[in-house]
Design a protein around this motif. Structure first.
Motif, PDB file in Angstrom:
ATOM      1  N   PRO A 185      34.626  43.240   2.274  1.00  0.00           N
ATOM      2  CA  PRO A 185      36.087  43.366   2.689  1.00  0.00           C
ATOM      3  C   PRO A 185      36.119  43.293   4.188  1.00  0.00           C
ATOM      4  CG  PRO A 185      35.993  44.620   0.883  1.00  0.00           C
ATOM      5  CD  PRO A 185      34.617  44.014   1.274  1.00  0.00           C
ATOM      6  N   GLY A 186      36.697  42.087   4.877  1.00  0.00           N
ATOM      7  CA  GLY A 186      37.009  42.166   6.138  1.00  0.00           C
ATOM      8  C   GLY A 186      36.016  41.623   7.131  1.00  0.00           C
ATOM      9  N   LEU A 187      35.002  41.030   6.592  1.00  0.00           N
ATOM     10  CA  LEU A 187      33.875  40.305   7.204  1.00  0.00           C
ATOM     11  C   LEU A 187      34.010  38.941   6.672  1.00  0.00           C
ATOM     12  CD1 LEU A 187      30.855  42.360   7.549  1.00  0.00           C
ATOM     13  CD2 LEU A 187      32.711  42.216   9.132  1.00  0.00           C
ATOM     14  N   MET A 188      33.607  37.707   7.712  1.00  0.00           N
ATOM     15  CA  MET A 188      33.789  36.485   7.471  1.00  0.00           C
ATOM     16  C   MET A 188      32.413  36.119   6.502  1.00  0.00           C
ATOM     17  SD  MET A 188      35.203  34.204  10.625  1.00  0.00           S
ATOM     18  CE  MET A 188      35.000  32.550   9.843  1.00  0.00           C
ATOM     19  N   HIS A 189      31.405  36.839   6.938  1.00  0.00           N
ATOM     20  CA  HIS A 189      30.158  36.510   6.320  1.00  0.00           C
ATOM     21  C   HIS A 189      29.187  37.625   6.573  1.00  0.00           C
ATOM     22  CE1 HIS A 189      31.156  32.326   5.998  1.00  0.00           C
ATOM     23  NE2 HIS A 189      31.360  32.262   7.106  1.00  0.00           N
ATOM     24  N   VAL A 190      28.265  38.000   5.595  1.00  0.00           N
ATOM     25  CA  VAL A 190      27.294  39.042   5.904  1.00  0.00           C
ATOM     26  C   VAL A 190      26.459  38.434   6.923  1.00  0.00           C
ATOM     27  CG1 VAL A 190      25.243  40.333   5.067  1.00  0.00           C
ATOM     28  CG2 VAL A 190      27.524  40.348   3.816  1.00  0.00           C
ATOM     29  N   LEU A 191      26.030  37.231   6.894  1.00  0.00           N
ATOM     30  CA  LEU A 191      25.077  36.747   7.618  1.00  0.00           C
ATOM     31  C   LEU A 191      26.143  35.648   8.526  1.00  0.00           C
ATOM     32  CD1 LEU A 191      22.028  36.605   8.157  1.00  0.00           C
ATOM     33  CD2 LEU A 191      21.676  34.527   7.011  1.00  0.00           C
ATOM     34  N   PHE A 192      26.121  36.014   9.659  1.00  0.00           N
ATOM     35  CA  PHE A 192      27.210  35.221  10.413  1.00  0.00           C
ATOM     36  C   PHE A 192      26.203  34.265  11.709  1.00  0.00           C
ATOM     37  CE2 PHE A 192      29.970  34.341  13.966  1.00  0.00           C
ATOM     38  CZ  PHE A 192      31.320  34.506  13.403  1.00  0.00           C
ATOM     39  N   GLY A 193      26.039  33.183  11.225  1.00  0.00           N
ATOM     40  CA  GLY A 193      25.263  32.585  11.871  1.00  0.00           C
ATOM     41  C   GLY A 193      23.765  32.910  11.416  1.00  0.00           C
ATOM     42  N   ASN A 194      22.988  33.414  12.599  1.00  0.00           N
ATOM     43  CA  ASN A 194      21.652  33.832  11.981  1.00  0.00           C
ATOM     44  C   ASN A 194      21.581  35.468  12.241  1.00  0.00           C
ATOM     45  OD1 ASN A 194      19.989  31.532  11.887  1.00  0.00           O
ATOM     46  ND2 ASN A 194      20.003  31.286  13.899  1.00  0.00           N
ATOM     47  N   TYR A 195      22.922  36.133  12.500  1.00  0.00           N
ATOM     48  CA  TYR A 195      22.859  37.412  12.568  1.00  0.00           C
ATOM     49  C   TYR A 195      23.511  38.351  11.445  1.00  0.00           C
ATOM     50  CZ  TYR A 195      21.522  36.295  17.340  1.00  0.00           C
ATOM     51  OH  TYR A 195      20.992  35.948  18.421  1.00  0.00           O
TER      52      TYR A 195
ATOM     53  N   LEU B 280      59.776  44.277   5.095  1.00  0.00           N
ATOM     54  CA  LEU B 280      58.457  44.266   4.716  1.00  0.00           C
ATOM     55  C   LEU B 280      57.963  45.721   5.272  1.00  0.00           C
ATOM     56  CD1 LEU B 280      55.581  43.376   3.488  1.00  0.00           C
ATOM     57  CD2 LEU B 280      55.045  42.783   5.795  1.00  0.00           C
ATOM     58  N   LYS B 281      57.511  46.486   4.331  1.00  0.00           N
ATOM     59  CA  LYS B 281      56.956  47.598   4.754  1.00  0.00           C
ATOM     60  C   LYS B 281      55.484  47.655   4.535  1.00  0.00           C
ATOM     61  CE  LYS B 281      56.434  52.800   4.270  1.00  0.00           C
ATOM     62  NZ  LYS B 281      56.935  53.880   3.416  1.00  0.00           N
ATOM     63  N   LEU B 282      54.660  47.910   5.578  1.00  0.00           N
ATOM     64  CA  LEU B 282      53.159  47.878   5.445  1.00  0.00           C
ATOM     65  C   LEU B 282      52.510  49.115   5.758  1.00  0.00           C
ATOM     66  CD1 LEU B 282      50.293  46.260   5.049  1.00  0.00           C
ATOM     67  CD2 LEU B 282      50.484  45.761   7.423  1.00  0.00           C
ATOM     68  N   THR B 283      51.635  49.731   5.025  1.00  0.00           N
ATOM     69  CA  THR B 283      50.885  51.141   5.476  1.00  0.00           C
ATOM     70  C   THR B 283      49.465  50.981   5.190  1.00  0.00           C
ATOM     71  OG1 THR B 283      52.472  52.169   4.499  1.00  0.00           O
ATOM     72  CG2 THR B 283      50.766  53.600   4.895  1.00  0.00           C
ATOM     73  N   VAL B 284      48.837  51.162   6.363  1.00  0.00           N
ATOM     74  CA  VAL B 284      47.404  50.667   6.358  1.00  0.00           C
ATOM     75  C   VAL B 284      46.687  52.145   7.166  1.00  0.00           C
ATOM     76  CG1 VAL B 284      47.491  48.289   6.348  1.00  0.00           C
ATOM     77  CG2 VAL B 284      47.395  49.362   8.522  1.00  0.00           C
ATOM     78  N   GLU B 285      45.169  52.377   7.024  1.00  0.00           N
ATOM     79  CA  GLU B 285      44.512  52.997   7.788  1.00  0.00           C
ATOM     80  C   GLU B 285      44.195  52.316   9.195  1.00  0.00           C
ATOM     81  OE1 GLU B 285      43.543  56.542   7.682  1.00  0.00           O
ATOM     82  OE2 GLU B 285      45.294  56.197   6.239  1.00  0.00           O
ATOM     83  N   ASP B 286      44.666  52.433  10.297  1.00  0.00           N
ATOM     84  CA  ASP B 286      44.849  51.957  11.472  1.00  0.00           C
ATOM     85  C   ASP B 286      43.294  51.537  11.997  1.00  0.00           C
ATOM     86  OD1 ASP B 286      45.786  50.471  13.613  1.00  0.00           O
ATOM     87  OD2 ASP B 286      46.254  52.240  14.757  1.00  0.00           O
ATOM     88  N   SER B 287      42.566  52.417  12.407  1.00  0.00           N
ATOM     89  CA  SER B 287      41.068  52.037  12.888  1.00  0.00           C
ATOM     90  C   SER B 287      40.103  51.265  12.091  1.00  0.00           C
ATOM     91  CB  SER B 287      40.577  53.332  13.483  1.00  0.00           C
ATOM     92  OG  SER B 287      41.466  54.011  14.138  1.00  0.00           O
ATOM     93  N   PRO B 288      39.930  51.395  10.913  1.00  0.00           N
ATOM     94  CA  PRO B 288      39.016  50.471   9.791  1.00  0.00           C
ATOM     95  C   PRO B 288      39.539  49.271   9.871  1.00  0.00           C
ATOM     96  CG  PRO B 288      39.152  52.664   9.024  1.00  0.00           C
ATOM     97  CD  PRO B 288      40.315  52.596  10.113  1.00  0.00           C
ATOM     98  N   ASP B 289      40.686  49.126  10.048  1.00  0.00           N
ATOM     99  CA  ASP B 289      41.449  47.912   9.822  1.00  0.00           C
ATOM    100  C   ASP B 289      41.047  46.714  10.973  1.00  0.00           C
ATOM    101  OD1 ASP B 289      42.964  46.306   8.210  1.00  0.00           O
ATOM    102  OD2 ASP B 289      45.088  46.849   9.296  1.00  0.00           O
ATOM    103  N   SER B 290      40.479  47.178  12.145  1.00  0.00           N
ATOM    104  CA  SER B 290      39.955  46.377  13.168  1.00  0.00           C
ATOM    105  C   SER B 290      38.401  46.251  13.235  1.00  0.00           C
ATOM    106  CB  SER B 290      40.555  46.907  14.555  1.00  0.00           C
ATOM    107  OG  SER B 290      39.653  47.903  14.924  1.00  0.00           O
TER     108      SER B 290
END
Length: 358
Positions: free
Chosen positions: A34-44, A291-301
């Protein structure tokens, strides 16, 4: 394959980033995170990210290993991973304008009798950092430019996660291009945060023919980011960044306002967003969304920054300098070029595959 990363500001966002890099280092290439485009991003892979330097003004963090400093007060990011000793000592950061007067005590700021800040460019060069990630407090005009210049002097890339305009400033972008160093920014856009949700709703309404008349967004939180932003003098670019992220999707003038709205200590690292959109639909009849949205702020980025780090490394490998428009549009609120988020994602995919330069 190693990506050597330095960090300016060992606060909650840095904590989430370092924890995330450790938490997912053994993920298989087929894992969906969750939150990543890819585990392997290009070669990384995520495990290719290695932290090589860190700077902070907090005397309780300076001298500690980065693995300890990320959990030192006033940090309040949720602990979701055990981080082993990294062998990276947190160094005293140049203070400049990164500490508002009311933040001296909350940030536990060192004085020159307690620590002697090193030359940032020298540290970046000595550690062979590929890039520096800027997590300074909002309002750090001089501080951000100091680190950007240090990157130019040391020959490393710059990832600007705060609302000071470097990647989106033509003059700074040109300086990085001349050095063939990539820069990405500005002002990181969370995985599922106030800006991305608000943008999605606006894009939906515009595409369905609703005439938006006004919109605003209010945000409150309990961490030191929100405490720092109590000082209204530090918010000019933050409000510009958040508001333009919304209005850039509306093809006409509209009354809009977005920005931090208060510090509520008991919330800790929780952020609460209230978004309001008001408009007219068929028959000139009204429509209103609240709309009301509640999140844990730092892991969100943190996941966004992990993808940005790998995109910047790809650019370094290819000898690309200047602003990276695709990853900046995808991952930041105030990129050099604003495009709809689904377009930005496809442009990043094209960049990974080498179908577009930047």
């Amino acid at each position: 394959m190693v990506i050597r990363v330095a960090i300016a500001g060992v606060g909650n966002c840095a904590s989430a980033l370092v924890q995330g890099a450790e938490h997912y280092k053994n993920a298989t290439n087929e894992t969906e995170i969750p939150g990543l485009m890819h585990v392997l991003f290009g070669n990384y892979h995520i495990r290719d990210i290695h932290f090589v330097a860190a700077f902070d003004v907090n005397k309780l963090k300076i001298g500690k290993d980065l693995s300890e400093a990320i959990f030192t007060e006033p940090n309040c990011c949720a602990k979701f991973s055990e981080v082993p000793r990294l062998g990276i000592e947190v160094l005293p950061a140049p203070i400049l304008d990164s500490v508002a007067p009311h933040m001296n005590e909350p940030f536990k700021v060192y004085n020159l009798t307690e620590a002697d800040p090193p030359d940032v460019a020298d540290v970046l060069a000595e550690t062979k950092a590929d890039m520096l990630v800027n997590f300074l407090p909002v309002g750090s005009f001089q501080g951000t430019r100091h680190y950007a210049q240090a990157c130019l002097d040391a020959g490393c890339a710059f990832v600007n996660c705060i609302p000071e305009f470097i990647a989106s400033d033509a003059a700074w972008a040109r300086r990085f291009e001349e050095k063939r160093l990539p820069v990405a920014g500005d002002d990181v856009k969370s995985q599922i945060g106030a800006t991305i949700i608000h943008r999605t709703l606006i894009d939906l309404l515009v595409s369905r023919g609703v005439k938006i008349e006004k919109t605003y967004q209010l945000n409150v939180g309990g961490n030191t980011d929100f405490l720092n932003m109590v000082d209204m003098n530090r918010l000019k670019n933050k409000k510009i960044s958040k508001t333009e992220a919304l209005t850039s999707l509306i093809p006409y003038e509209v009354d809009a306002w977005a920005g931090p709205s208060g510090h509520v200590p008991l919330l800790g690292d929780t952020k609460i967003c209230h978004a309001h959109i008001q408009g007219r639909k068929f028959g000139n009849t009204p429509v209103t969304i609240d709309l009301k949205l509640t999140v844990e702020d730092s892991p969100d980025s943190a996941g966004m920054v992990i993808d940005v780090i790998r995109a910047v490394k790809i650019a370094l490998d290819r000898g690309i300098g200047g602003s990276l428009t695709s990853i900046s549009a995808y991952a930041f609120k105030h990129p050099p070029v604003q495009v709809p988020d689904y377009t930005a994602r496809q442009e990043v995919e094209d960049f990974i595959q080498g179908k577009r330069e930047r």
